[in-house]
Design a protein around this motif. Structure first.
Motif: not given
Length: 130
Positions: A4-7, A12-16, A46-47, A104-105
């Motif tokens: 998921x790529x959150x806006x 943009x926030x991405x958490x793998x 990118x988290x 951290x984020x």
């Protein structure tokens, strides 16, 4: 597996959350770069907090993705590198040169906001509604 790529505005926030196969990693890279271009993102976080292991391939994908996003004009921060991951990357002779790193984020978003604000090439209209 689609990441998921959150806006959040033009960030943009991405958490793998899970280990990715090689194909998943390449799909993640393609999806993120396309999304950055689509919305003309100013920043990407990118988290990777959930990753206990980052092999040399995944490290290269993250680094290359950060470089690609940077070439498109967005700031990039990698968040949540675990101590064991950091030690392993250094032992393998790999690092994440394409981006700043944050604990951290929350810290990552602060870094992004600071870097975007000081760029001088971006005017963000207060009334802009995304």
């Amino acid at each position: 597996m689609k990441i998921p790529i959150l806006r959040l505005g033009r960030t943009l926030l991405v958490s793998i959350q899970d280990d990715l196969t090689d194909n998943d990693a390449m799909q993640f890279q393609s999806d993120l770069v396309e999304r950055v271009a689509e919305i003309e993102a100013l920043g990407v976080a990118i988290d990777i907090t959930a990753l206990d292991v980052v092999d040399s391939y995944m490290a290269r994908v993250i680094n290359d993705t950060a470089c690609m996003v940077g070439l498109l004009g967005a700031e990039v921060v990698i968040c949540g590198v675990q101590p064991f991951v950091a030690m392993t990357l250094i032992e393998m002779g790999r690092d994440l040169l394409g981006a700043n790193c944050a604990f951290n984020l929350e810290q990552g978003l602060e870094i992004l906001n600071r870097r975007i604000a000081t760029r001088g090439d971006i005017h963000i209209d207060e009334d802009e509604d995304d």
